[in-house]
Motif scaffolding. Structure first.
Motif, mmCIF file in Angstrom:
data_model
loop_
_atom_site.group_PDB
_atom_site.id
_atom_site.type_symbol
_atom_site.label_atom_id
_atom_site.label_comp_id
_atom_site.label_asym_id
_atom_site.label_seq_id
_atom_site.Cartn_x
_atom_site.Cartn_y
_atom_site.Cartn_z
ATOM 1 N N GLN A 170 0.834 -1.208 0.000
ATOM 2 C CA GLN A 170 0.000 0.000 0.000
ATOM 3 C C GLN A 170 0.866 1.254 0.000
ATOM 4 O O GLN A 170 0.677 2.159 -0.821
ATOM 5 N N GLU A 171 1.810 1.284 0.930
ATOM 6 C CA GLU A 171 2.662 2.471 1.086
ATOM 7 C C GLU A 171 3.428 2.774 -0.187
ATOM 8 O O GLU A 171 3.482 3.914 -0.644
ATOM 9 N N LEU A 172 4.033 1.734 -0.746
ATOM 10 C CA LEU A 172 4.874 1.963 -1.920
ATOM 11 C C LEU A 172 4.039 2.423 -3.114
ATOM 12 O O LEU A 172 4.443 3.331 -3.848
ATOM 13 N N ALA A 173 2.868 1.844 -3.285
ATOM 14 C CA ALA A 173 2.009 2.249 -4.405
ATOM 15 C C ALA A 173 1.627 3.723 -4.271
ATOM 16 O O ALA A 173 1.646 4.474 -5.259
ATOM 17 N N VAL A 174 1.308 4.149 -3.061
ATOM 18 C CA VAL A 174 0.942 5.549 -2.832
ATOM 19 C C VAL A 174 2.135 6.469 -3.107
ATOM 20 O O VAL A 174 2.009 7.490 -3.793
ATOM 21 N N LEU A 175 3.305 6.089 -2.603
ATOM 22 C CA LEU A 175 4.495 6.932 -2.784
ATOM 23 C C LEU A 175 4.904 7.014 -4.257
ATOM 24 O O LEU A 175 5.283 8.082 -4.745
ATOM 25 N N VAL A 176 4.829 5.895 -4.949
ATOM 26 C CA VAL A 176 5.163 5.906 -6.381
ATOM 27 C C VAL A 176 4.174 6.792 -7.129
ATOM 28 O O VAL A 176 4.550 7.590 -7.990
ATOM 29 N N GLY A 177 2.894 6.672 -6.759
ATOM 30 C CA GLY A 177 1.878 7.513 -7.388
ATOM 31 C C GLY A 177 2.180 8.987 -7.199
ATOM 32 O O GLY A 177 2.038 9.790 -8.128
ATOM 33 N N GLU A 178 2.642 9.336 -6.025
ATOM 34 C CA GLU A 178 2.855 10.754 -5.720
ATOM 35 C C GLU A 178 4.196 11.274 -6.240
ATOM 36 O O GLU A 178 4.280 12.414 -6.676
ATOM 37 N N PHE A 179 5.251 10.451 -6.198
ATOM 38 C CA PHE A 179 6.594 10.994 -6.426
ATOM 39 C C PHE A 179 7.316 10.495 -7.673
ATOM 40 O O PHE A 179 8.407 10.981 -7.976
ATOM 41 N N ALA A 180 6.763 9.529 -8.378
ATOM 42 C CA ALA A 180 7.528 8.926 -9.480
ATOM 43 C C ALA A 180 7.910 9.948 -10.554
ATOM 44 O O ALA A 180 9.041 9.937 -11.057
ATOM 45 N N GLU A 181 6.986 10.833 -10.881
ATOM 46 C CA GLU A 181 7.301 11.801 -11.935
ATOM 47 C C GLU A 181 8.436 12.722 -11.503
ATOM 48 O O GLU A 181 9.307 13.073 -12.302
ATOM 49 N N ARG A 182 8.417 13.095 -10.210
ATOM 50 C CA ARG A 182 9.501 13.934 -9.712
ATOM 51 C C ARG A 182 10.836 13.187 -9.756
ATOM 52 O O ARG A 182 11.873 13.761 -10.078
ATOM 53 N N ALA A 183 10.790 11.905 -9.419
ATOM 54 C CA ALA A 183 12.029 11.118 -9.443
ATOM 55 C C ALA A 183 12.607 11.078 -10.858
ATOM 56 O O ALA A 183 13.817 11.172 -11.045
ATOM 57 N N ASP A 184 11.736 10.958 -11.836
ATOM 58 C CA ASP A 184 12.206 10.929 -13.224
ATOM 59 C C ASP A 184 12.953 12.219 -13.580
ATOM 60 O O ASP A 184 13.840 12.212 -14.427
ATOM 61 N N GLN A 185 12.568 13.315 -12.909
ATOM 62 C CA GLN A 185 13.212 14.625 -13.159
ATOM 63 C C GLN A 185 14.265 14.950 -12.105
ATOM 64 O O GLN A 185 14.656 16.114 -11.962
ATOM 65 N N ALA A 186 14.701 13.950 -11.368
ATOM 66 C CA ALA A 186 15.548 14.197 -10.188
ATOM 67 C C ALA A 186 16.774 15.045 -10.501
ATOM 68 O O ALA A 186 17.169 15.898 -9.705
ATOM 69 N N LEU A 187 17.368 14.808 -11.676
ATOM 70 C CA LEU A 187 18.627 15.503 -11.968
ATOM 71 C C LEU A 187 18.455 17.013 -12.049
ATOM 72 O O LEU A 187 19.419 17.762 -11.917
ATOM 73 N N ALA A 188 17.216 17.449 -12.246
ATOM 74 C CA ALA A 188 16.961 18.888 -12.363
ATOM 75 C C ALA A 188 16.289 19.452 -11.105
ATOM 76 O O ALA A 188 15.863 20.599 -11.096
ATOM 77 N N MET A 189 16.228 18.657 -10.068
ATOM 78 C CA MET A 189 15.482 19.084 -8.877
ATOM 79 C C MET A 189 16.275 20.062 -8.018
ATOM 80 O O MET A 189 17.465 19.874 -7.788
ATOM 81 N N ALA A 190 15.579 21.076 -7.496
ATOM 82 C CA ALA A 190 16.212 22.021 -6.575
ATOM 83 C C ALA A 190 16.463 21.318 -5.242
ATOM 84 O O ALA A 190 15.683 20.449 -4.854
ATOM 85 N N PRO A 191 17.559 21.704 -4.546
ATOM 86 C CA PRO A 191 17.896 21.045 -3.277
ATOM 87 C C PRO A 191 16.736 21.023 -2.277
ATOM 88 O O PRO A 191 16.510 20.007 -1.612
ATOM 89 N N ALA A 192 15.975 22.106 -2.193
ATOM 90 C CA ALA A 192 14.876 22.165 -1.221
ATOM 91 C C ALA A 192 13.798 21.128 -1.552
ATOM 92 O O ALA A 192 13.246 20.479 -0.653
ATOM 93 N N ASN A 193 13.528 20.936 -2.836
ATOM 94 C CA ASN A 193 12.525 19.942 -3.237
ATOM 95 C C ASN A 193 13.031 18.524 -3.011
ATOM 96 O O ASN A 193 12.267 17.630 -2.620
ATOM 97 N N LEU A 194 14.310 18.367 -3.264
ATOM 98 C CA LEU A 194 14.944 17.069 -3.029
ATOM 99 C C LEU A 194 14.819 16.707 -1.543
ATOM 100 O O LEU A 194 14.434 15.581 -1.188
ATOM 101 N N LEU A 195 15.116 17.704 -0.697
ATOM 102 C CA LEU A 195 15.043 17.467 0.746
ATOM 103 C C LEU A 195 13.621 17.118 1.175
ATOM 104 O O LEU A 195 13.405 16.169 1.931
ATOM 105 N N GLU A 196 12.673 17.864 0.631
ATOM 106 C CA GLU A 196 11.278 17.621 0.996
ATOM 107 C C GLU A 196 10.899 16.166 0.691
ATOM 108 O O GLU A 196 10.255 15.477 1.480
ATOM 109 N N MET A 197 11.359 15.705 -0.469
ATOM 110 C CA MET A 197 11.051 14.335 -0.872
ATOM 111 C C MET A 197 11.735 13.315 0.056
ATOM 112 O O MET A 197 11.112 12.348 0.498
ATOM 113 N N LEU A 198 12.992 13.547 0.357
ATOM 114 C CA LEU A 198 13.720 12.604 1.222
ATOM 115 C C LEU A 198 13.093 12.566 2.612
ATOM 116 O O LEU A 198 13.020 11.502 3.246
ATOM 117 N N GLN A 199 12.639 13.735 3.091
ATOM 118 C CA GLN A 199 11.982 13.788 4.404
ATOM 119 C C GLN A 199 10.686 12.985 4.370
ATOM 120 O O GLN A 199 10.401 12.211 5.278
#
Ligand code: ATP
Ligand code: MG
Length: 365
Positions: free
Chosen positions: A260-289
């Protein structure tokens, strides 16, 4: 009494596949005779016993009749006059309805061997329709034996369609359905499970959220080829759905918490992960938190794996990049902050600040 090996063990031996568990069938015996020989009953009102030494399952030959809607709506009749043929005819598929005696003689009244040779999954009798779980079982066997070239027989597919239209699939308990879904996802061609359910119209009743579109089967296939764990496979299947749809599927089948948890997290964050190389540090931190990568490193690994499976390409540099970011954030030491006398919320804020600095350095480097 006569004892036969039945079901999966006979089928898999004929297919030359490894046999995991053996089911035995006892014809011409009473409950009392079984107990007198030291067999231990599995449940109070179920004619199944465990062998005193091997622990393998021995079932008394039985017939069953549907007596109501949904599961539990079965009455069993087990007695010494129930024949081998009577017992085998209530089974789901012809390839599962063969028996072998102690001399190795094959008993195959419903032509399971012929269907094995023709690579056909075919129902034994119209009684198939009495247990809607069989729709999922057939789809699961189709997924398992797809590499051997097995197909579902047309008349069985038609029967599966009727069962879907009858509304009986909705009467299945979450536990029974999930057990089949889980086993199907762990097969080598799990996407075939979904394809078969779709082709007979059952998917619309079982998982209408997936029937709409959202083509995630390639990711699921990739996850199986790469031997990914169950939560990754479930998350791959549900990727791209709306959050409400993911939640609905999780709850309908009471999927395990990890899935359940992983499906929800993938649903919410997968697109951002695909763009990870262009992510601002603050957004990266928010995701890791949000992932709590400090205490839940494996969950983050599973998340990366699920994203990678959907990318389908030969590599997924975003994965390495995200791993590195998690490392950098984890490497921040809380001790100097504690030594400065920080506690509670202030400590939390300071720690976040240090992690942000670490990520700024990481993304700059
Ligand atoms: P597996 O390799 O997955 O264990 P199996 O064929 O042994 O495959 P089981 O679920 O262990 O499957 O069931 C043993 C046998 O009992 C089957 O081969 C089949 O004959 C019969 N069977 C099990 N569940 C059903 C069902 N819902 N309806 C009809 N027959 C069933
Ligand atoms: Mg079995």
């Amino acid at each position: 009494m006569q004892i036969y090996k039945v079901g999966g063990a006979v089928r898999d031996r004929l297919l030359g596949r490894p046999v995991s568990d053996v089911d035995w069938l006892v014809v011409g015996a009473t409950v009392e005779q079984m107990q007198a020989q030291g067999f231990r009953p599995v449940g109070a009102d179920f004619p199944v016993f465990l062998h005193p030494h091997t622990g393998e399952e021995y079932a008394l030959a039985r017939t069953e009749r549907k007596s109501g809607r949904g599961y539990g709506g079965f009455t069993f009749h087990a007695s010494p006059d129930v024949t081998l043929e009577d017992d085998l005819i209530r089974r789901d598929l012809t390839i599962n309805a063969m028996a072998e005696d102690e001399q190795g003689t094959l008993y195959d009244p419903y032509h399971g061997k012929r269907d094995l040779d023709q690579r056909l999954l075919r129902h034994v009798s119209p009684a198939f329709a009495e247990d809607p779980l069989r729709v999922l079982r057939v789809a699961r066997f189709a997924a398992r034996y797809a590499p051997l070239g097995f197909k579902v027989a047309d008349e069985t597919l038609a029967l599966m369609r009727q069962i879907g239209e009858s509304g009986e699939l909705q009467a299945l308990t979450a536990e029974r359905s999930w057990k089949e879904i889980e086993r199907a996802l762990m097969e080598s061609e799990p996407q075939v499970f979904i394809e078969v359910l779709r082709s007979c119209g059952a998917l619309e009743h079982l998982m209408p959220e997936l029937a709409q579109g959202a083509d995630t089967l390639a990711a699921l296939h990739q996850a199986a080829q790469r031997q990914q764990a169950l939560p990754v496979r479930w998350a791959c299947l549900l990727r791209g759905l709306e959050p409400a749809a993911i939640k609905a599927l999780n709850q309908r089948f009471k999927a395990p918490r990890e899935c359940q948890e992983l499906a929800v997290l993938v649903g919410e964050f997968a697109e951002r992960a695909d763009q990870a190389l262009a992510m601002a540090p603050a957004n990266l931190l928010e995701m890791l938190q949000k992932f709590d990568v400090y205490r839940r490193p494996q969950r983050f690994e599973d998340f990366i794996a699920a994203c990678e499976m959907a990318a389908l390409g030969p590599g997924y540099p975003q994965g390495e990049y995200l791993r590195g970011a998690a490392e950098a954030a984890r490497a921040v030491d809380v001790k100097p902050l504690v030594e400065q006398g920080l506690t509670g919320q202030a400590l939390g804020e300071a720690l976040k600040g240090e992690r942000l600095k670490a990520l700024e350095a990481y993304t700059a480097g």
